[in-house]
Structure formats: structure tokens, C-alpha cells
Scaffold this motif. Structure first.
Motif, PDB file in Angstrom:
ATOM      1  N   UNK A   1     -20.162   4.085  10.451  1.00 27.33           N
ATOM      2  CA  UNK A   1     -18.857   4.692  10.689  1.00 27.33           C
ATOM      3  C   UNK A   1     -18.518   5.691   9.604  1.00 27.33           C
ATOM      4  N   UNK A   2     -17.569   6.514   9.924  1.00 25.70           N
ATOM      5  CA  UNK A   2     -16.933   7.406   8.962  1.00 25.70           C
ATOM      6  C   UNK A   2     -15.462   7.010   8.960  1.00 25.70           C
ATOM      7  N   UNK A   3     -14.865   6.809   7.787  1.00 25.58           N
ATOM      8  CA  UNK A   3     -13.485   6.332   7.782  1.00 25.58           C
ATOM      9  C   UNK A   3     -12.588   7.093   6.817  1.00 25.58           C
ATOM     10  N   UNK A   4     -11.300   7.017   7.118  1.00 25.74           N
ATOM     11  CA  UNK A   4     -10.265   7.511   6.203  1.00 25.74           C
ATOM     12  C   UNK A   4      -9.263   6.373   6.027  1.00 25.74           C
ATOM     13  N   UNK A   5      -8.986   6.005   4.794  1.00 25.73           N
ATOM     14  CA  UNK A   5      -7.994   4.962   4.525  1.00 25.73           C
ATOM     15  C   UNK A   5      -6.803   5.608   3.832  1.00 25.73           C
ATOM     16  N   UNK A   6      -5.612   5.328   4.351  1.00 26.00           N
ATOM     17  CA  UNK A   6      -4.387   5.878   3.776  1.00 26.00           C
ATOM     18  C   UNK A   6      -3.570   4.720   3.219  1.00 26.00           C
ATOM     19  N   UNK A   7      -3.263   4.793   1.930  1.00 35.75           N
ATOM     20  CA  UNK A   7      -2.550   3.702   1.255  1.00 35.75           C
ATOM     21  C   UNK A   7      -1.286   4.280   0.624  1.00 35.75           C
ATOM     22  N   UNK A   8      -0.185   4.326   1.366  1.00 37.26           N
ATOM     23  CA  UNK A   8       1.026   4.952   0.831  1.00 37.26           C
ATOM     24  C   UNK A   8       1.658   4.173  -0.328  1.00 37.26           C
ATOM     25  N   UNK A   9       1.547   2.857  -0.316  1.00 32.98           N
ATOM     26  CA  UNK A   9       2.123   2.014  -1.374  1.00 32.98           C
ATOM     27  C   UNK A   9       1.381   0.688  -1.356  1.00 32.98           C
ATOM     28  N   UNK A  10       1.836  -0.259  -2.203  1.00 29.16           N
ATOM     29  CA  UNK A  10       1.089  -1.521  -2.268  1.00 29.16           C
ATOM     30  C   UNK A  10       1.478  -2.485  -1.166  1.00 29.16           C
ATOM     31  N   UNK A  11       2.268  -2.029  -0.162  1.00 38.13           N
ATOM     32  CA  UNK A  11       2.651  -2.944   0.913  1.00 38.13           C
ATOM     33  C   UNK A  11       1.877  -2.711   2.213  1.00 38.13           C
TER      34      UNK A  11
END
Lengths: 146, 279
Positions: free
Chosen positions: B239-249
Motif C-alpha cells: 500500500x501507499x498511505x498518508x496519515x494525518x494527525x491533527x492533534x493527540x486525540x
């Protein structure tokens, strides 16, 4: 060999090239201190850093006995030295400075986060921020749980 | 969601909410990884060495996640929960539901996971972090697997994972890699049962690499070697992925999957979306 497999084989090659650039890049003339913007930049970063510490209870609890102005001067001087700038750095060891504070793993990560926020607020590019924070890592063990 | 899972979730939530500390925020943003397809802390496919959630060594934390993969002839929903105890032990439970378009039926599986951190820290230790884990898998709809030659409906996977995040190593960007060695006899994660004709337990290799393009976004690729024990071919997964982590929640992961052949249906590709909430 299918093209898709070739793409994945490129990954280790790219990362080795990246590692080489980190090894050879800094042997040119410019220090990280100069790249980040020298004294004006580090003054800005330190001021922003103190503001960020003020926002975090986990860090403020360690500063009840510390005067802000003296701390600012000392931390700016140490940051300067860490970035290969023309500064003395602290006269005591990191262990001595942090003795009795019982700085936890969480506190340390909050400090790193505060520093990232301060550098972002001061206009430091993300790439330089990473390289600067990387230089703090060897000190971590002598700062935590003392 | 069955009673067992509900009580496990309730118990874990109570443990987290009654703990004197707040919701955990003891790690640098995005460093815990996300939730992989078997419910373990990791990437999209691969269990990583880091333990899910933001608990540092003095904290506990819990996460809930929901993931969905849609390829040409199959659709997988996964939901579950992870608990992190003092960044030493990760416990997880995942309910998988695979819809098989060809027969318009569902295959459901429950995966109980446990992972222990053996050495190191993702960011700070000199050597890569190492963890060992086990996944206990119970297939509730084993008929299709049995039809294709599977020998068992319940199986255990064991794995050793090693990870490292190198600060600034990729032209100033943070670079993360993970390699996992897994001992398994599961066919298509266990959704097509366990084992086939002959001795089928084997070691397979899984790997992920990612670059953090800023403090909130990671882009990466994954590869998962698969055993091939049944009459129908089982391809390796990518796979190719993008992870978006706006904050620790919360974290949101989007990926494009290439799963190859699954139970006779070729060229199974499609999108994947996963959301994890951190407490």
C-alpha cells in the motif's frame, strides 16, 4: 521484474542517499546556528520557548523556583552552543542542573513539543527544527528521572 | 459488537477515566503510529514496534479505531480498541467483518492482541525499538476457508517488530521505518482460516517506511509478505498511505491498497480509510 517492485527497492537507496547528505552536508562552512539565523533567530526562539513553557502545566511545575530572565539567558546560551554557535554553554552538567526535578518521559516530550512550537512561531523551517531537536537527544538520559 | 467486546471496552474506558492522570499525551505527536488492519498499533497492514496510543512510561491510555478497506470484490470493516499500559504492554481487540461480494455473505473474525516493548524508544534510543507480539485469531465463519482447504478455524500469529524514527535524516525530514518478522499459518489474515495441506506455519517479512512531511502528516509505503497455503493464490500485499494527525486525540489514515489475488479473484485494489481516537 514488475515496475511496482522496483519502486519499493528505491526506498533503501533514497534513505542511504539522505543519510549521506546528513553526514557530508555539515562539513561545508555554515553551522546550524548560522543556517537558522544566528543571534536574532535564537533570541526569538528563546522568547517563544518561554511562552510555550508558560502554557504547559507539566513544564511550569519545574520552574516555580527559577527566575525567568536568568533562565532565558542560560537557555539561549545553551541552544546557541548546541547549534554550533559561538557560545560557552552551561558550566554545570545537565545532571546537576536537573537534579531533584524528577523530569518524566512525558515532561521531556512536552518540552520537545514546546520547542517545536517555539521554532514554528519563530519562522524556523521544519527541516531545521528536526535537525536541532536531534541534537538534544544525547542529553535526554542525563535530564530525565534525576 | 458482542457482549465480550462491549465489556472489555467498558472496563478499559473505566480504567482510563478513573486513572488520576488526564488522557495520555506523553509522546511526540504522530509517533505512536496508527491502527493496523488486525487492530494492533502500527501502520496500515504492519504491526509496528511502538505501542499504540500516547501513554508514556508513567501513564495508561486507550484508543478506539474504525477502518474500512474496499477492493474490487471484497470489503473489510474493522473496529476495535487498544489499551496501553505504561508504554510497556499493549492489549488490543479487533472485530473484522469481510463482505464477500461473490456470495453476498460476511466472514467475521475476532483478533485478540498483546504486544510487549522489549527494548528502546522510537525516537530517542541509540538502537531501534524492539517489541514482541501475539495475535490470537478466531474465525467465526470458517466455511469458505474450509472449502478452499484450510485446516483450522482458530490460529495464533507471533511477531517481532523493530522500528526507528530518525530525526531530520531524510534531507531534514523525519524518517521512520519498521520491519516485522511474523510466524503465521493464517490465510488472508485468518479470514480464510488457518493452515492448508502439509506443514504451513512459516515466517514472513513485513515492512513500512514513512516520511513526516510536517508535524502532522506522514507519507509512506508498506509491504506485507503473505503465506500461500491454500489452493487459491495468496499474493503479497502493498500500500501507499498518508496519515494525518491533527492533534493527540485523533489520527486519520488514507491508503491505496494492492492486495493481488484473493480466493481466486485477481487484481484486488482499492481505497482504505482508518480513524483512531486517542484517550
Amino acid at each position: 521484474m514488475k515496475p511496482r517492485i522496483k519502486y519499493y527497492l528505491l526506498m533503501p537507496v533514497i534513505s542511504m542517499l539522505a543519510a549521506c547528505s546528513v553526514l557530508t552536508g555539515k562539513s561545508q562552512a555554515v553551522t546550524l546556528y548560522e543556517e537558522m539565523g544566528g543571534k536574532p533567530a535564537f533570541e526569538k526562539i528563546t522568547n517563544a520557548f518561554v511562552v510555550e513553557i508558560g502554557k504547559r502545566e507539566s513544564l511550569m511545575k519545574h520552574f516555580s523556583a527559577v527566575g525567568v530572565d536568568g533562565f532565558k539567558e542560560r537557555i539561549e546560551d545553551h541552544f546557541c552552543l548546541i547549534a554550533d554557535g559561538p557560545c560557552e554553554g552551561p558550566s554545570d552538567s545537565m545532571e546537576t542542573i536537573h537534579a531533584g526535578m524528577n523530569i518524566t518521559e512525558r515532561d521531556f516530550n512536552h518540552l520537545a513539543d514546546a520547542l517545536y512550537d517555539a521554532m514554528e512561531a519563530s519562522g524556523i523551517p521544519y527541516t531545521q527544527s528536526n535537525l536541532f531537536v536531534a541534537r538534544l537527544v544525547p542529553m535526554r538520559d542525563s535530564i530525565m528521572y534525576k | 459488537m458482542n457482549f465480550k467486546m462491549l465489556s472489555f471496552i467498558t472496563a478499559s474506558m473505566l480504567a482510563v477515566l478513573t486513572h488520576p492522570l488526564q488522557a495520555a499525551d506523553g509522546k511526540l505527536l504522530a509517533t505512536p503510529g496508527v491502527s493496523q488492519i488486525e487492530g494492533v498499533g502500527g501502520g496500515g497492514f504492519v504491526p509496528w514496534a511502538q505501542l499504540a496510543g500516547y501513554a508514556s512510561r508513567d501513564e495508561v491510555s486507550a484508543n478506539v479505531f474504525y477502518s474500512r478497506a474496499s477492493v474490487d470484490d471484497y470489503h473489510l470493516n474493522v473496529r476495535g480498541l487498544q489499551v496501553n499500559l505504561f508504554d510497556r504492554v499493549e492489549l488490543s481487540i479487533a472485530e473484522q467483518q469481510l463482505h464477500v461480494d461473490a456470495f453476498d455473505l460476511n466472514i467475521e473474525q475476532t483478533i485478540f492482541g498483546a504486544k510487549a516493548r522489549l527494548y528502546g524508544d522510537l525516537v530517542y534510543s541509540k538502537w531501534p525499538m524492539v517489541s514482541a507480539g501475539i495475535q490470537h485469531k478466531r474465525n467465526h465463519d470458517p466455511e469458505i476457508g474450509r472449502l478452499l482447504g484450510a485446516q483450522k478455524d482458530i490460529g495464533n500469529d507471533f511477531y517481532l517488530a523493530t522500528s526507528k524514527l530518525h530525526l531530520g535524516a531524510a534531507f531534514g525530514y523525519n524518517f521512520l521505518w519498521n520491519v516485522t518478522a511474523r510466524n503465521t499459518e493464517a490465510n488472508q489474515l485468518g479470514l480464510l482460516g488457518f493452515g492448508g495441506s502439509g506443514q504451513n506455519r512459516e515466517w514472513v517479512i513485513e515492512a513500512s517506511t514513512a516520511v513526516l512531511v510536517n508535524r502532522h502528516i506522514a507519507v509512506g509505503v508498506e509491504f506485507r509478505q503473505k503465506p500461500d497455503s491454500l489452493a487459491t493464490k495468496e499474493d503479497h500485499w502493498r500500500n501507499v498511505f498518508v496519515a494525518y494527525v491533527p492533534n493527540q486525540w485523533v489520527s486519520i489514515t488514507a491508503a491505496y491498497l494492492d492486495l493481488g489475488e484473493i480466493a481466486g479473484a485477481k487484481r484486488q485494489k482499492g481505497p482504505y480509510l482508518s480513524v483512531t481516537g486517542y484517550f
